[in-house]
Design an enzyme around this catalytic site. Structure first.
Site, short mmCIF file in Angstrom:
data_model
loop_
_atom_site.label_atom_id
_atom_site.label_comp_id
_atom_site.label_asym_id
_atom_site.label_seq_id
_atom_site.Cartn_x
_atom_site.Cartn_y
_atom_site.Cartn_z
N LYS A 1 22.34 37.60 -19.47
CA LYS A 1 22.87 37.02 -20.72
C LYS A 1 23.30 38.07 -21.71
O LYS A 1 24.20 37.84 -22.50
CB LYS A 1 21.86 36.09 -21.38
CG LYS A 1 20.49 36.68 -21.57
CD LYS A 1 19.52 36.00 -20.65
CE LYS A 1 18.22 36.76 -20.59
NZ LYS A 1 17.32 36.26 -19.58
N GLU B 1 8.28 39.92 -20.67
CA GLU B 1 8.40 41.32 -20.26
C GLU B 1 7.26 42.13 -20.88
O GLU B 1 6.62 41.70 -21.83
CB GLU B 1 9.73 41.91 -20.78
CG GLU B 1 10.96 41.10 -20.47
CD GLU B 1 11.46 41.34 -19.05
OE1 GLU B 1 11.23 42.45 -18.52
OE2 GLU B 1 12.05 40.43 -18.47
N THR C 1 13.49 40.52 -9.66
CA THR C 1 13.08 39.12 -9.51
C THR C 1 14.24 38.24 -9.07
O THR C 1 14.14 37.53 -8.06
CB THR C 1 12.52 38.60 -10.85
OG1 THR C 1 11.51 39.50 -11.29
CG2 THR C 1 11.91 37.23 -10.68
N ASP D 1 16.92 37.11 -27.42
CA ASP D 1 17.30 36.49 -26.15
C ASP D 1 17.89 35.09 -26.40
O ASP D 1 18.93 34.73 -25.85
CB ASP D 1 16.06 36.39 -25.25
CG ASP D 1 16.35 35.70 -23.93
OD1 ASP D 1 16.90 36.36 -23.04
OD2 ASP D 1 16.05 34.50 -23.81
N GLY E 1 17.35 39.07 -7.97
CA GLY E 1 17.99 39.54 -6.74
C GLY E 1 17.20 39.16 -5.50
O GLY E 1 17.76 38.66 -4.52
N LYS F 1 21.93 33.54 -25.86
CA LYS F 1 22.25 32.30 -25.15
C LYS F 1 23.01 31.33 -26.07
O LYS F 1 23.92 30.64 -25.63
CB LYS F 1 20.97 31.68 -24.62
CG LYS F 1 20.35 32.52 -23.49
CD LYS F 1 18.91 32.14 -23.22
CE LYS F 1 18.33 32.93 -22.06
NZ LYS F 1 16.86 32.73 -21.94
N ILE G 1 23.84 43.50 -6.66
CA ILE G 1 23.44 44.62 -7.50
C ILE G 1 22.09 44.30 -8.12
O ILE G 1 21.98 43.40 -8.95
CB ILE G 1 24.46 44.89 -8.61
CG1 ILE G 1 25.85 45.08 -7.99
CG2 ILE G 1 24.06 46.10 -9.44
CD1 ILE G 1 26.94 45.28 -9.01
N GLY H 1 12.30 32.12 -14.27
CA GLY H 1 11.59 32.09 -12.99
C GLY H 1 12.52 32.50 -11.87
O GLY H 1 13.72 32.25 -11.90
N GLU I 1 26.23 30.92 -14.79
CA GLU I 1 25.39 29.74 -15.05
C GLU I 1 23.94 30.12 -15.33
O GLU I 1 23.27 29.54 -16.18
CB GLU I 1 25.46 28.78 -13.86
CG GLU I 1 24.70 27.49 -14.00
CD GLU I 1 25.18 26.62 -15.14
OE1 GLU I 1 26.28 26.06 -15.05
OE2 GLU I 1 24.46 26.49 -16.15
#
Lengths: 404, 404
Positions: B103, B188, B11, B199, B13, B203, B7, B300, B127
């Protein structure tokens, strides 16, 4: 109930018993079943021990473990090489899963024991054998599946790193630092394997073989320990804005590789320069994942026992990657091609032989007390044969690889 | 053949598709079967893409993945929150294994999705959601089985860390560093979630909940981002022999815990001070294993895709610890008890309000240009309400927690 046979009740073995006792309830709730040490093989049944165990647990007969069909997992926690090999081999052949913390046996018999485990559909796990408590072998095996690894480096021996740290930070003499390491239990009474680099070499053999997916044997690794380093060397190294660490390193290009364990002079602000005392670290680069670094306690009763138990849980939960973790790549060692600059210090009594050394020097650091130079880029063979041809005794010089 | 539904073809995918292509043979030999992306859900079917894919692979209809009984694994690689939640929920309910890199969705629906996966006997792995390519969640879950963890810290956002590193090393202005981060694809176009700390917060919510074996929700975490920092602040911080990082931290004593994401001023030679650019790191302490640190690429295309594929391999090889990784401890947040010294800089236009700030100061760093002080140990509530009562605008001050 999951029954375990434990071989050896030294530091690691008793750490395993203690953690299993302390975490009995948590482990039972995770596993849905109790982890139970059914029998422990020892050499001296009457030895005074810190932990209290039922007498019936302890045995002098390996067969009482091997032939007990209730026991499905064997933890091998001795320090001996051939004896340990024998226990592991018999256990795997009997279809029992094996966990060991013994790097000497993994290093020497890596392929044989791995193949034996596969053939008998058993687990053979050894996370504690490299990096003590650091989870490194399992992540490394997993990264290898999706990456080409071309470089792996590490500080892998707590004793050497402790000695070098104390010498560097507090100007201790080598002998003094070693004595403290022994008192703290980091170094063995006979510290040869540690300080001459052989313990690090074994760990590199294991790491390198997994990382490069082809056999790197002990003989492939150039090894030089930290023996012979004196406070004068530390002073010179400090003046260069550097520190010194016993670094293990495998690098590859295509099917060629270099492998070495050497005292290595690195910039003071570089990563490994900040791995101090008895800590260990492993760093490697994968072509997809990029650079990864792992850091933690390289030795010690509970960190090592923790790694052993983690392997046991992986067996019980079946949560490790089955199949042969060893690759079949044919690799060619090209250590003889390495040319690097070295720091060389020779005791002042060899002053008359100055001129020959100067020919090799790129920079002269000291001529007053001891002779200390930075060499041009040379091969280790050349520099060692020069030292030997000058009749310089082993304990009268120190040689450290320089990484800029 | 193992069929995967993907889905999202952004980047992450497309990184997944590329690695699976590149390593087709290796993966087939490891798995004994081919990993095959059978269908990819996208939003725009005609979008120009760097990778060449058969047209039949791409679909606009989620149902073509959900209702395909050949597909047993779904990789969710979108950035959206509620849409992603919807995909994951439906997939798990349909008995499909799910891997996500998102996340936001893990953080918001951690307990619900975990329970749903358990109920349906599916894997739910994530992960890549924390620390990008660093293998951290799997080792953490494993360490938790045999350890009490009382502290976990991290640098978890590559964008913020990149900006702070460039500001520190090259005296760039904040806006300049942010612009470069955007050009390099770290940040972004709307970098709010990164620079305001959300963000990182998500995490930490994931890490903390696993580490402490009890729910730490987003609302439990004090969050302050790096916005507002100016080169003047960097100068002051340098003069203190320190650097500044956006540090995430959970600490516990018994069933009480604190949780925060704050710009944190730390000694220049400390561990996290040397985690630079877009790298991430996580450090924690277990009562048996001791201190562990993990370092690598925090974001990345390929590092993140690598982590996703590693989860997929764990599903295929069944090599992860099954069962609910979330504990049931009831934890009490005591953030309001934290009292620490802060670095506070207020724009010079508020000079008239000096005296009130001085009452709070332990040390005065500057009065000439901007006002900069080190406060006494205070609670964040007190200092923020003081700032607000003085009528100081949000973009006219910077506040950094000081860790000695």
């Amino acid at each position: 109930m999951i029954n375990i046979g434990l071989i050896g009740l030294g530091t690691v073995g008793s750490g395993v018993v203690e953690i299993l006792n302390k975490r009995k309830d948590e482990l039972k709730s995770i596993l849905g079943s109790e982890l139970f040490i059914k029998r422990i093989l020892v050499k001296n049944i009457n030895k005074k021990r810190d932990i209290s165990l039922g007498k019936s647990l302890i045995t002098l007969e390996f067969d009482e473990i091997l032939k007990d069909s209730d026991i499905s997992i064997i933890i091998e926690a001795t320090g001996d090489l051939e004896e340990s090999y024998n226990y592991i081999k018999k256990s795997l052949k009997a279809g029992k899963n094996v966990v060991t913390a013994n790097k000497a046996v993994v290093s020497k018999y890596f392929e044989e024991l791995t193949n034996m485990a596969n053939k008998n559909n058993c687990a053979f796990l050894y996370e504690a054998s490299v990096g003590g408590g650091i989870p490194i072998l399992k992540p490394l095996k997993e990264v290898v599946a999706t990456n080409e690894i071309t470089q792996i480096q590490g500080i892998l021996n707590g004793t050497c790193n402790y000695i070098l740290t104390r010498m560097f930070d507090e100007k201790l003499a080598y002998e003094e630092a070693l004595k403290i390491a022994q008192e703290l239990g980091y170094a063995e009474l006979d510290p040869t394997a540690d300080i001459e680099g052989y313990d690090t070499l074994r760990k590199l053999r294991i790491l390198g073989t997994i990382a490069l997916k082809g056999k790197i044997s002990e003989e492939d690794i150039l090894v030089r320990g930290i023996k012979g380093i004196i406070p004068f060397d530390i002073e010179q190294i400090k003046n260069l804005g550097c520190t010194v660490k016993l670094i293990a390193e495998v690098k590859s290009t295509g099917d060629k590789f270099t492998a070495m364990v050497q005292p290595t002079i690195i910039k003071k602000n570089s990563y490994f320069a900040n791995v101090n005392m008895a800590f260990n670290s492993v760093a490697f680069i994968g072509n997809n994942v990029g650079e990864l670094k792992f850091y933690g306690s390289g030795a010690g009763k509970f960190p090592t026992a923790n790694a052993v138990i983690s392997d046991v849980l992986d067996i019980v939960k079946s949560s490790y990657r089955k199949g042969n973790p060893l690759g079949t790549r044919k690799l060619k060692n090209i250590n003889e091609k390495i040319e690097e600059p070295y720091y060389l210090r020779v005791s002042s009594e060899y002053k008359k032989k100055f001129t020959i050394l100067y020919d090799m020097a790129d920079e002269i650091l000291s001529t007053t007390d001891n002779i200390a130079i930075i060499t041009k880029e040379v091969s280790i063979q050349n520099i060692l044969s020069l030292i030997s041809s000058l009749g310089i005794d082993d304990d009268k010089y120190f040689l450290g690889r320089i990484v800029k």
